[in-house]
Write an enzyme that holds these catalytic residues in place. Structure first.
Site, short mmCIF file in Angstrom:
data_model
loop_
_atom_site.label_atom_id
_atom_site.label_comp_id
_atom_site.label_asym_id
_atom_site.label_seq_id
_atom_site.Cartn_x
_atom_site.Cartn_y
_atom_site.Cartn_z
N HIS A 128 0.64 -1.29 0.02
CA HIS A 128 -0.08 0.17 -0.08
C HIS A 128 0.92 1.22 -0.05
O HIS A 128 0.53 2.31 0.29
CB HIS A 128 -0.99 -0.10 1.25
CG HIS A 128 -1.76 -1.13 1.22
ND1 HIS A 128 -2.50 -1.56 0.27
CD2 HIS A 128 -1.88 -2.09 2.53
CE1 HIS A 128 -3.24 -2.70 0.76
NE2 HIS A 128 -2.86 -3.08 1.91
N HIS A 150 -7.42 -4.34 -0.91
CA HIS A 150 -6.61 -5.68 -1.32
C HIS A 150 -7.30 -6.45 -2.27
O HIS A 150 -7.12 -7.49 -2.75
CB HIS A 150 -6.75 -6.56 0.00
CG HIS A 150 -6.61 -5.80 1.44
ND1 HIS A 150 -7.20 -5.31 2.21
CD2 HIS A 150 -4.81 -5.70 1.86
CE1 HIS A 150 -6.44 -4.85 3.36
NE2 HIS A 150 -5.19 -5.24 3.07
#
Length: 330
Positions: free
Chosen positions: A56, A218
């Site tokens: 991320h 995700h």
């Protein structure tokens, strides 16, 4: 899929070694998976610690430094860090003023940060925790009970980090972090799936000509799939979802965030449509941040986070920050 890696098993360690080489102002412990600002602990200052699965970036390690986090704990790709990392981080940044854990609402993160808080308190470190759960797309997800934590994490880390930098006590920093989370909402859109190094192929199937509305960071499913839309049409859907839930009655800070695979040319064009949509809904924008900040590896797509602000929050937003991923006023 082609990737700029050696082997999948060493991706996180290799990235940490590269981060250490690029940012000598940070202490990067590759063995124990820890990133700490070099002058930690800062005397009299509340320490801020966050973390989560890698993939991320720049969240969270890229937000370590003056005015934001004091330490970050990177897990494996899309996998929570372990409690030992968080305990080490708390010990490294604790000046005696206490430590705030900033936790995205994903089950593994919540469980491991809770366990770490207990262990750190056993070692004499005062711990407070704030849960970030800003995603309005779905109530429960593959990774969560309740709303997911996404773009508002940046707002919590920046605004609480600025207040901590001023020497505010732990109780006040915690309260402000909670207020920022409650004042923030996010919604994401995927134009393509992401590819994890371990799998080497897209993590989910998104046919050509379709997009996913409300996707998680995700690749978790969102609200629905539709045929491809224009930038303006996507902005209307996203802004409607966020504004309907937030119902702002004051100016907002807007984060127009790329998921990792969307070029800035497209993001700035999308930002123009977001501003147009907000103006049509009579939502004033006080500040805007555009770029890849809370990503999902190589996913093409975007998210919008709005944080309703007052004079204090604007002052804290404008306060100096010096991190690899966010820097101004220094």
């Amino acid at each position: 899929m082609k990737m700029l890696i050696n082997v999948a098993e060493s991706v996180v360690a290799d990235a940490l070694r590269g981060m250490a080489a690029a940012h000598p102002e940070l202490i990067v412990d590759v063995e124990h998976r820890l990133i700490v600002r070099r002058n930690a602990p800062v005397a009299g200052k509340v320490g801020l610690v966050s973390g989560g699965g890698s993939g991320h970036e720049p969240l969270h390690g890229g937000f370590v430094g003056r005015g934001m986090l004091d330490a970050a704990c990177p897990g494996e790709v899309f996998t929570s860090p372990v409690p030992d990392q968080m305990v080490r981080a708390a010990a490294a940044v604790d000046s005696g003023a206490g430590v705030l854990f900033i936790v995205k609402n994903y089950t593994g993160d919540v469980l491991n940060f809770d366990m770490a808080a207990e262990l750190a308190e056993d070692e004499g470190v005062q711990i407070a925790k704030v849960l970030v759960n800003d995603d309005v797309a779905v109530l429960d997800s593959l990774y969560t009970a309740g709303r997911r934590g996404t773009g508002a994490t940046l707002f919590v880390e920046k605004l609480a980090g600025a207040l901590a930098e001023e020497g505010a006590p732990l109780e006040r920093v915690e309260a402000l972090a909670r207020r920022v989370n409650e004042s923030s909402r996010s919604f994401g859109v995927a134009l393509s799936a992401c590819t994890t190094p371990a799998k080497g192929s897209p993590t989910f199937d998104l046919p050509a000509g379709e997009l996913e509305l409300g996707v998680g960071i995700h690749g978790e499913p969102g609200r629905e799939r539709r045929g491809m839309m224009t930038s303006g049409e996507i902005a209307d859907v996203v802004v409607d979802a966020v504004v309907e839930d937030l119902r702002p009655d004051a100016p907002v800070i807007a984060l127009v965030n790329g998921m990792g695979g969307t070029p800035l040319l497209e993001l700035y064009g999308f930002n123009a449509e977001v501003h147009r949509a907000l103006a049509e809904r009579k939502v004033p924008v006080a500040r805007t941040l555009v770029g890849n900040y809370v990503t999902s590896l190589d996913m093409a797509g975007c998210s919008v986070t709005l944080c309703q602000v007052d004079e204090e929050l604007l002052r804290l937003w404008d306060a100096p920050v010096s991190t690899p991923g966010l820097r101004w006023g220094c």
